[in-house]
Design an enzyme around this catalytic site. Sequence first.
Site, short mmCIF file in Angstrom:
data_model
loop_
_atom_site.label_atom_id
_atom_site.label_comp_id
_atom_site.label_asym_id
_atom_site.label_seq_id
_atom_site.Cartn_x
_atom_site.Cartn_y
_atom_site.Cartn_z
N HIS A 1 45.98 -1.78 -39.14
CA HIS A 1 45.62 -0.37 -39.17
C HIS A 1 46.49 0.46 -40.12
CE1 HIS A 1 43.03 -1.40 -36.00
NE2 HIS A 1 43.78 -1.10 -34.97
N HIS B 1 38.47 -1.55 -37.19
CA HIS B 1 37.64 -0.39 -36.84
C HIS B 1 38.22 0.92 -37.35
CE1 HIS B 1 40.54 -0.23 -33.46
NE2 HIS B 1 40.26 1.06 -33.43
N SER C 1 29.59 -11.29 -23.33
CA SER C 1 29.82 -10.80 -21.96
C SER C 1 31.16 -10.10 -21.83
CB SER C 1 29.76 -11.98 -20.98
OG SER C 1 30.73 -12.97 -21.32
N GLU D 1 49.90 5.78 -29.03
CA GLU D 1 49.08 5.42 -27.88
C GLU D 1 49.77 5.88 -26.60
OE1 GLU D 1 46.77 1.48 -28.60
OE2 GLU D 1 48.82 1.11 -29.27
N LEU E 1 34.66 -5.82 -25.35
CA LEU E 1 34.35 -5.19 -26.64
C LEU E 1 32.86 -5.01 -26.82
CD1 LEU E 1 35.40 -4.13 -29.39
CD2 LEU E 1 35.13 -6.45 -30.27
#
Length: 514
Positions: free
Chosen positions: A264, A202, A31, A240, A34
């Site tokens: 990352h 990711h 829920s 960012e 992501l």
Amino acid sequence: MTADAERIHVETATNGLSPVEPCTVVIFGGSGDLARRRLIPALYNLLLDGLLPEKYVVLGLGRKPMTDEEFRGVAREGITRFSRQALSDEKWRDFSNHLFYQPGDTDDPATFQQIKQRAEEIERQFGLPGHRIFYLSIPPSSFTTVCQGLEQSGLAVRPAQNVPYARIIVEKPVGRDLQSAKHINAVTGRVFDESQIFRIDHYLGKETVQNLMVVRFANSLFEPVWNHKYIDHVQITVSEAEGVGTRATYYEEAGALRDMIQNHLLQLLCLVAMEPPYSLDPDVVRNAKMEVLRCLRPIRGKDVESFTVRAQYAEGRVQKEQVPGYRRESGVNPNSTTETYVAVKCFVENWRWSGVPFYLRTGKALPKRASEVAVQFKEIPQILFNTNPQQPQPPNVLALRIQPEEGLSLRIVSRVPGTRAETHPVEMSFKYCDVFGKPSPEAYERLLLDVMAGDASRFMRRDAVEASWAWITDILEGWSQQGLRWLPEYPAGTWGPVEADRMIQKDGRSWRIL
């Protein structure tokens, strides 16, 4: 089948991966944000591209009370807003019939029995063999509880012949320092075999990141000069534009070093610096990346001050929007020393990269959202076309753009047309969407497909996680010893603090403007 689907099938065939078998995807945190923004849209796009197995189900688990229909409504809204491909009513009807939801609290052992019963019931309904993927889209503090619950309920099954597989996907961050990372790895490793554990980052699913290996090892132009003899330095930037926003509570505990550098940027560094693997077998590729981490020069003690810069954003404007200073953001300690920007100068101490600095930087509230790996080659001799020391020729730079527009460019020097012997830097570049006609698959699409196929090459192995944390923990301890009460600041909407400029300028270099 679309061109993207064909390409992924070709990759699968080339890598010798197992076929994608019918399976159940159980999303802990179903829920949450992501699942709504990334995971459900990714699975939907795999369906559109013909890559999902014919038989599959998605079972979301969350504390929020919801029926299956309410969960499907949330999923539809997420696909409408965030999917790479538009919502098709026909495809949605097919997809939605495979979506289910189970409310429950992972702190309650009874929840896992309920999950098992619900999964078995749905699998009988759809004729599924019992292969299951457990996606932990939950805080790291809950990993131990969930793993224990999966073990005690019998949902965690060790690999064996003629037994349905169980695989677990662990979202970053895997811990917040070396000790906590080892604890999480110990718990997951006790319940699951290492071959069953997929630690997801990711960034490793992005097209340009995947292309790093192809650029290096499929082009004879680059690999012979990919070393200290020809490369001056490498810059890896993840910028960012947004501030911490609603993530202040998490960010206060993490900071830019833990949140971005540990996973990352270090993974990007590994792909840039790794030796050629002898095959695309997952462990062969991961062995090559692990060797890079082993060769990273530790940054300890007084070196922390010379080789790292940390700072916080102050009040300013980012893309015409006013941004408060970090310590004035809601949920942030007014006396916080959590860094929102970090720059690191590091070295890979092996034969290939001897003496070549790698400059890593990341920050929030910077001028734009952009990520890039830039390989700058050494300057040409000061003869012929580079005789003026006051105006040296700009060096060649290979820049791989990871976001927002994936592609790459190569800066070369060309003669200016005319009667004068004049030169000028020009860029040869391409964008994936221009060359291949459509946007690339999203990172989560590729990574979820990899898990279904059992390919772990794009996921971090246990030893790599712990090696990266060991390197990061040295820096964290060095910062702790400094005992700073206030960090340097940079106005929101600028490229970082002057201290970061000084760090690279004292080496006679400068940061690239993205």
